[in-house]
Design a protein around this motif. Structure first.
Motif, PDB file in Angstrom:
ATOM      1  N   UNK A 103      -6.035 -23.201   1.605  1.00 43.00           N
ATOM      2  CA  UNK A 103      -5.135 -22.979   0.482  1.00 43.00           C
ATOM      3  C   UNK A 103      -3.725 -23.432   0.852  1.00 43.00           C
ATOM      4  N   UNK A 104      -3.074 -24.135  -0.064  1.00 49.22           N
ATOM      5  CA  UNK A 104      -1.704 -24.588   0.149  1.00 49.22           C
ATOM      6  C   UNK A 104      -0.681 -23.577  -0.357  1.00 49.22           C
ATOM      7  N   UNK A 105      -1.164 -22.535  -1.040  1.00 46.34           N
ATOM      8  CA  UNK A 105      -0.276 -21.499  -1.557  1.00 46.34           C
ATOM      9  C   UNK A 105      -1.097 -20.237  -1.790  1.00 46.34           C
ATOM     10  N   UNK A 106      -0.501 -19.095  -1.451  1.00 48.90           N
ATOM     11  CA  UNK A 106      -1.095 -17.791  -1.761  1.00 48.90           C
ATOM     12  C   UNK A 106      -0.089 -17.025  -2.600  1.00 48.90           C
ATOM     13  N   UNK A 107      -0.533 -16.478  -3.721  1.00 51.05           N
ATOM     14  CA  UNK A 107       0.347 -15.715  -4.597  1.00 51.05           C
ATOM     15  C   UNK A 107      -0.126 -14.272  -4.691  1.00 51.05           C
ATOM     16  N   UNK A 108       0.844 -13.383  -4.833  1.00 52.21           N
ATOM     17  CA  UNK A 108       0.561 -11.961  -5.031  1.00 52.21           C
ATOM     18  C   UNK A 108       1.573 -11.433  -6.028  1.00 52.21           C
ATOM     19  N   UNK A 109       1.132 -11.155  -7.228  1.00 52.92           N
ATOM     20  CA  UNK A 109       2.031 -10.675  -8.275  1.00 52.92           C
ATOM     21  C   UNK A 109       1.939  -9.170  -8.423  1.00 52.92           C
ATOM     22  N   UNK A 110       2.947  -8.454  -7.936  1.00 51.62           N
ATOM     23  CA  UNK A 110       3.006  -6.990  -8.068  1.00 51.62           C
ATOM     24  C   UNK A 110       1.703  -6.334  -7.620  1.00 51.62           C
ATOM     25  N   UNK A 111       1.150  -6.813  -6.515  1.00 49.11           N
ATOM     26  CA  UNK A 111      -0.166  -6.309  -6.104  1.00 49.11           C
ATOM     27  C   UNK A 111      -0.287  -6.026  -4.608  1.00 49.11           C
ATOM     28  N   UNK A 112       0.519  -6.658  -3.782  1.00 51.53           N
ATOM     29  CA  UNK A 112       0.262  -6.606  -2.345  1.00 51.53           C
ATOM     30  C   UNK A 112       0.525  -5.217  -1.767  1.00 51.53           C
ATOM     31  N   UNK A 113       1.306  -4.391  -2.458  1.00 54.63           N
ATOM     32  CA  UNK A 113       1.544  -3.039  -1.959  1.00 54.63           C
ATOM     33  C   UNK A 113       0.297  -2.165  -2.034  1.00 54.63           C
ATOM     34  N   UNK A 114      -0.722  -2.596  -2.810  1.00 48.97           N
ATOM     35  CA  UNK A 114      -1.963  -1.843  -2.891  1.00 48.97           C
ATOM     36  C   UNK A 114      -2.939  -2.198  -1.769  1.00 48.97           C
ATOM     37  N   UNK A 115      -2.673  -3.239  -1.014  1.00 55.32           N
ATOM     38  CA  UNK A 115      -3.658  -3.788  -0.078  1.00 55.32           C
ATOM     39  C   UNK A 115      -3.421  -3.304   1.343  1.00 55.32           C
ATOM     40  N   UNK A 116      -4.491  -3.216   2.157  1.00 57.46           N
ATOM     41  CA  UNK A 116      -4.318  -2.946   3.589  1.00 57.46           C
ATOM     42  C   UNK A 116      -3.794  -4.210   4.270  1.00 57.46           C
ATOM     43  N   UNK A 117      -2.555  -4.200   4.686  1.00 58.01           N
ATOM     44  CA  UNK A 117      -1.884  -5.441   5.066  1.00 58.01           C
ATOM     45  C   UNK A 117      -2.526  -6.128   6.265  1.00 58.01           C
ATOM     46  N   UNK A 118      -2.833  -5.385   7.312  1.00 56.24           N
ATOM     47  CA  UNK A 118      -3.387  -6.038   8.497  1.00 56.24           C
ATOM     48  C   UNK A 118      -4.695  -6.756   8.176  1.00 56.24           C
ATOM     49  N   UNK A 119      -5.592  -6.073   7.453  1.00 57.64           N
ATOM     50  CA  UNK A 119      -6.869  -6.698   7.092  1.00 57.64           C
ATOM     51  C   UNK A 119      -6.671  -7.868   6.142  1.00 57.64           C
ATOM     52  N   UNK A 120      -5.724  -7.726   5.227  1.00 57.17           N
ATOM     53  CA  UNK A 120      -5.459  -8.805   4.266  1.00 57.17           C
ATOM     54  C   UNK A 120      -4.955 -10.058   4.962  1.00 57.17           C
ATOM     55  N   UNK A 121      -3.973  -9.901   5.850  1.00 54.01           N
ATOM     56  CA  UNK A 121      -3.408 -11.069   6.518  1.00 54.01           C
ATOM     57  C   UNK A 121      -4.401 -11.675   7.511  1.00 54.01           C
ATOM     58  N   UNK A 122      -5.198 -10.841   8.152  1.00 57.73           N
ATOM     59  CA  UNK A 122      -6.229 -11.372   9.044  1.00 57.73           C
ATOM     60  C   UNK A 122      -7.240 -12.211   8.269  1.00 57.73           C
ATOM     61  N   UNK A 123      -7.412 -11.886   7.010  1.00 56.93           N
ATOM     62  CA  UNK A 123      -8.379 -12.607   6.172  1.00 56.93           C
ATOM     63  C   UNK A 123      -7.814 -13.920   5.656  1.00 56.93           C
TER      64      UNK A 123
END
Length: 256
Positions: A103-123
């Motif tokens: 992916x050349x871009x990843x977007x998160x619109x008012x949503x990333x605060x709901x996610x487990x950050x370490x697992x999300x970024x590792x993915x």
């Protein structure tokens, strides 16, 4: 937070999302400027009903829209652009989603605060092109003259009692060592007319004010109180809002 996040799986919340103002056109211009690699594929995490993914799809090679809520995805497929051939929907939490980068871009619109950050970024990090950016986008009405009357009503009924207005999710992610912040910008405010009834439904699209979280009499009282607070500011039942977005972007990093 987990309990509140689950409200986005409610059918009524997904339907109320159509009352949220769209992102200003400037948001998409800036997102496209941030894509410098090929293929021009975009990953939209916490996509909801596709307010970012649907307008982006015709302008890039492909968008993968990921959300954990089936009702949200179902609503997005029915919205304008929801069936574009460049758009793929997937119902899954991002940390277990089937990704198809790079992916050349990843977007998160008012949503990333709901996610487990370490697992999300590792993915997501292993799925990025060399110069791909993660962009967090918040947007909504600004300079609302009725907030003095509205905020006490929201505080009485909100199911989120530990709200911290000073909390900044991007700063928190940077402090966690997961993002090298590159830029931050606010878009030029744009006018957006919304009926009082639509404004009330937009409030019900939030996790803390969803109708299904309130008994029927409380929901009716909330609606009546909000309508009364807004009425002096409306002309023929319509409010004139100023919508602005804030984009924050940088290079995401693996945890640890």
């Amino acid at each position: 937070m987990t309990e509140l996040a689950a409200t986005f799986k409610q059918q009524a919340v997904a339907q109320a999302y159509r009352h949220r103002p769209p992102y200003p056109d400037e948001v998409f211009e800036r997102l496209l400027d941030l894509i410098t690699d090929a293929p021009r594929r975009v990953l939209d995490i916490g996509a909801g009903e596709g307010a970012l993914a649907r307008p982006l799809a015709p302008r890039v090679e492909h968008v993968d829209a990921i959300d954990f809520s089936q009702p949200m995805v179902d609503a997005g497929k029915q919205r304008p652009g929801g069936d574009h051939p460049n758009l793929s929907w997937q119902v899954n939490p991002i940390e277990t989603a089937d990704l198809n980068g790079p992916y050349a871009l990843v977007t998160a619109g008012a949503s990333i605060h709901w996610m487990p950050w370490e697992q999300t970024f590792a993915r997501i990090v292993p799925q990025l092109t060399p110069n791909a950016q993660l962009v967090v986008i918040e947007h909504g009405a600004v300079d609302e003259p009725w907030l003095g009357e509205l905020i006490p009503i929201i505080e009485r009924h909100s199911r989120k009692k530990n709200y911290d207005p000073k909390f900044d999710v991007v700063d928190a992610i940077v402090e966690r060592g997961l993002l090298d912040l590159t830029g931050r910008v606010r878009t030029t405010p744009v006018s957006y007319p919304q009926t009082v009834a639509g404004y009330i439904e937009r409030l019900h699209s939030t996790s803390s004010l969803a109708r299904d979280l309130m008994p029927a009499d409380e929901a009716a009282s909330f609606d009546a109180s909000v309508a009364e607070a807004l009425r002096p500011y409306a002309k023929d039942g319509v409010l004139q809002l100023q919508i602005q977005a804030e984009l924050s972007w940088g290079r995401p990093k693996l945890p640890g």
